[in-house]
Motif scaffolding. Structure first.
Motif, PDB file in Angstrom:
ATOM      1  N   LEU A  53      12.309  22.696  -1.055  1.00 32.17           N
ATOM      2  CA  LEU A  53      11.862  22.835   0.334  1.00 32.17           C
ATOM      3  C   LEU A  53      12.644  24.001   0.920  1.00 32.17           C
ATOM      4  O   LEU A  53      13.887  23.981   0.924  1.00 32.17           O
ATOM      5  N   THR A  58      12.389  33.572   2.632  1.00 28.38           N
ATOM      6  CA  THR A  58      11.181  33.541   1.807  1.00 28.38           C
ATOM      7  C   THR A  58      11.577  33.497   0.338  1.00 28.38           C
ATOM      8  O   THR A  58      12.340  34.340  -0.142  1.00 28.38           O
ATOM      9  N   LEU A  70       7.001  30.645  -0.847  1.00 22.61           N
ATOM     10  CA  LEU A  70       7.374  29.582   0.097  1.00 22.61           C
ATOM     11  C   LEU A  70       8.130  30.156   1.284  1.00 22.61           C
ATOM     12  O   LEU A  70       9.128  30.864   1.113  1.00 22.61           O
ATOM     13  N   ASN A  71       7.661  29.804   2.470  1.00 18.97           N
ATOM     14  CA  ASN A  71       8.353  30.125   3.709  1.00 18.97           C
ATOM     15  C   ASN A  71       8.971  28.852   4.284  1.00 18.97           C
ATOM     16  O   ASN A  71       8.749  27.765   3.757  1.00 18.97           O
ATOM     17  N   GLU A  74       8.044  24.832   3.868  1.00 19.25           N
ATOM     18  CA  GLU A  74       7.086  24.685   2.772  1.00 19.25           C
ATOM     19  C   GLU A  74       7.763  24.099   1.536  1.00 19.25           C
ATOM     20  O   GLU A  74       8.896  24.448   1.191  1.00 19.25           O
ATOM     21  N   PHE A  76       7.377  22.891  -2.633  1.00 22.74           N
ATOM     22  CA  PHE A  76       6.676  23.001  -3.917  1.00 22.74           C
ATOM     23  C   PHE A  76       7.471  22.245  -4.971  1.00 22.74           C
ATOM     24  O   PHE A  76       8.700  22.272  -4.962  1.00 22.74           O
TER      25      PHE A  76
ATOM     26  N   PRO B   4       1.670  24.786  -3.017  1.00 18.34           N
ATOM     27  CA  PRO B   4       2.698  24.545  -1.994  1.00 18.34           C
ATOM     28  C   PRO B   4       2.130  23.757  -0.822  1.00 18.34           C
ATOM     29  O   PRO B   4       0.935  23.833  -0.531  1.00 18.34           O
ATOM     30  N   ALA B   5       2.972  23.007  -0.157  1.00 17.51           N
ATOM     31  CA  ALA B   5       2.570  22.231   1.018  1.00 17.51           C
ATOM     32  C   ALA B   5       3.354  22.726   2.216  1.00 17.51           C
ATOM     33  O   ALA B   5       4.587  22.788   2.178  1.00 17.51           O
ATOM     34  N   ASN B   6       2.629  23.093   3.271  1.00 19.26           N
ATOM     35  CA  ASN B   6       3.266  23.471   4.530  1.00 19.26           C
ATOM     36  C   ASN B   6       3.361  22.207   5.391  1.00 19.26           C
ATOM     37  O   ASN B   6       2.340  21.637   5.792  1.00 19.26           O
ATOM     38  N   LEU B   7       4.589  21.767   5.644  1.00 18.33           N
ATOM     39  CA  LEU B   7       4.763  20.462   6.282  1.00 18.33           C
ATOM     40  C   LEU B   7       4.171  20.424   7.686  1.00 18.33           C
ATOM     41  O   LEU B   7       3.521  19.443   8.063  1.00 18.33           O
ATOM     42  N   GLU B   9       1.724  22.168   8.857  1.00 11.04           N
ATOM     43  CA  GLU B   9       0.262  22.166   8.738  1.00 11.04           C
ATOM     44  C   GLU B   9      -0.238  20.770   8.350  1.00 11.04           C
ATOM     45  O   GLU B   9      -1.221  20.269   8.917  1.00 11.04           O
ATOM     46  N   LYS B  10       0.438  20.146   7.402  1.00 12.97           N
ATOM     47  CA  LYS B  10       0.028  18.795   7.000  1.00 12.97           C
ATOM     48  C   LYS B  10       0.105  17.830   8.180  1.00 12.97           C
ATOM     49  O   LYS B  10      -0.723  16.923   8.323  1.00 12.97           O
TER      50      LYS B  10
END
Lengths: 117, 117
Positions: A53, A58, A70-71, A74, A76, B4-7, B9-10
Motif C-alpha cells: 500500500l 509513486t 501505484l500512487n 493504492e 497491489f 491495483p485498487a485505489n482505496l 475510489e473503492k
C-alpha cells in the motif's frame, strides 16, 4: 505491540531505504512500513503473496509482462511466485505485509533484518 | 483482483455502513475497505486477530479495560479472542484485513456478506 501505531510517526524514526520496520503483528504476519528510493532488484517469494500500500510518492512494481503504477492510497498484491521489481520514483513510503520471517529480497542471504519501529 | 485498487475510489462505490468490501486478496485474507458510523456491537473473533487502519475520521476501538483512539494513518490490531466494540465518530473509513470467510460480527448468523468492490 498492543498499542496503536501512527504510520507517519513510525516513518520519521529511520532513514534507511529498503529496510522495513515492523509496526504491528497480525496473525503471524508483520505489518511494516518502509522507505524506498530508486530500483530494488528482481525477486519473488515462492511461499507468500506480497502486499503493498503506497502512503507517499509513486511506486512502479515491474512485472515481467507489465508495470503496475501505484500512487498514494493504492494497493497491489503480487501473487506468490511472481517475479517483480519495485522501482520508487524519488522517496516512496509504503505499508507492506508479509508473514513473519519472510526475507524481503526473496533470499535469506541478502534479506534486510526485520526491525521493530 | 490482479489489478491495483485505489482505496478512495473503492469507497465511492457504496454507502452502506458496517459492510466491508474486498479490494484485494493476500494469502487467503481479504483486504477490505468499510464505512463505519456510530457504534458497532461488542464482539470477538476467537480464531483471528482483527486489523484496522483508519483512512478517514476518528474511530474508537473500545476494549473492556480501555479505549484505543485511531485517527487517519493509525493502525491497531485487536488480538484474537479479545472483546471489542468499534465506535465511529461520524463517518469513518477504514482498511481492514481478515482471513477470508471471517464473519465481521464474530457470528456467522449476523455477519455481513463478503462483497467484492
Amino acid at each position: 505491540m498492543n498499542v496503536p501505531a501512527n504510520l507517519a510517526e513510525k516513518l520519521t524514526t529511520f532513514t534507511e531505504r529498503f529496510s522495513p520496520r515492523t509496526v504491528a503483528v497480525y496473525n503471524d504476519n508483520d505489518i511494516m512500513v518502509a522507505k524506498l528510493e530508486g530500483p530494488y532488484h528482481w525477486h519473488k517469494h515462492d511461499d507468500t503473496d506480497d502486499f503493498f500500500l503506497v502512503l507517499r510518492g509513486t511506486l512502479d512494481i515491474e512485472l515481467r509482462d507489465r508495470t503496475i503504477r501505484l500512487n498514494p492510497g493504492e494497493v497491489f498484491v503480487v501473487p506468490k511466485g511472481v517475479e517483480h521489481r519495485p522501482v520508487a520514483h524519488g522517496e516512496v513510503h509504503i505499508l507492506l505485509i508479509e508473514p513473519t520471517g519472510t526475507p524481503n529480497s526473496g533470499d535469506k542471504a541478502t534479506a534486510a533484518p526485520r526491525i521493530v519501529a
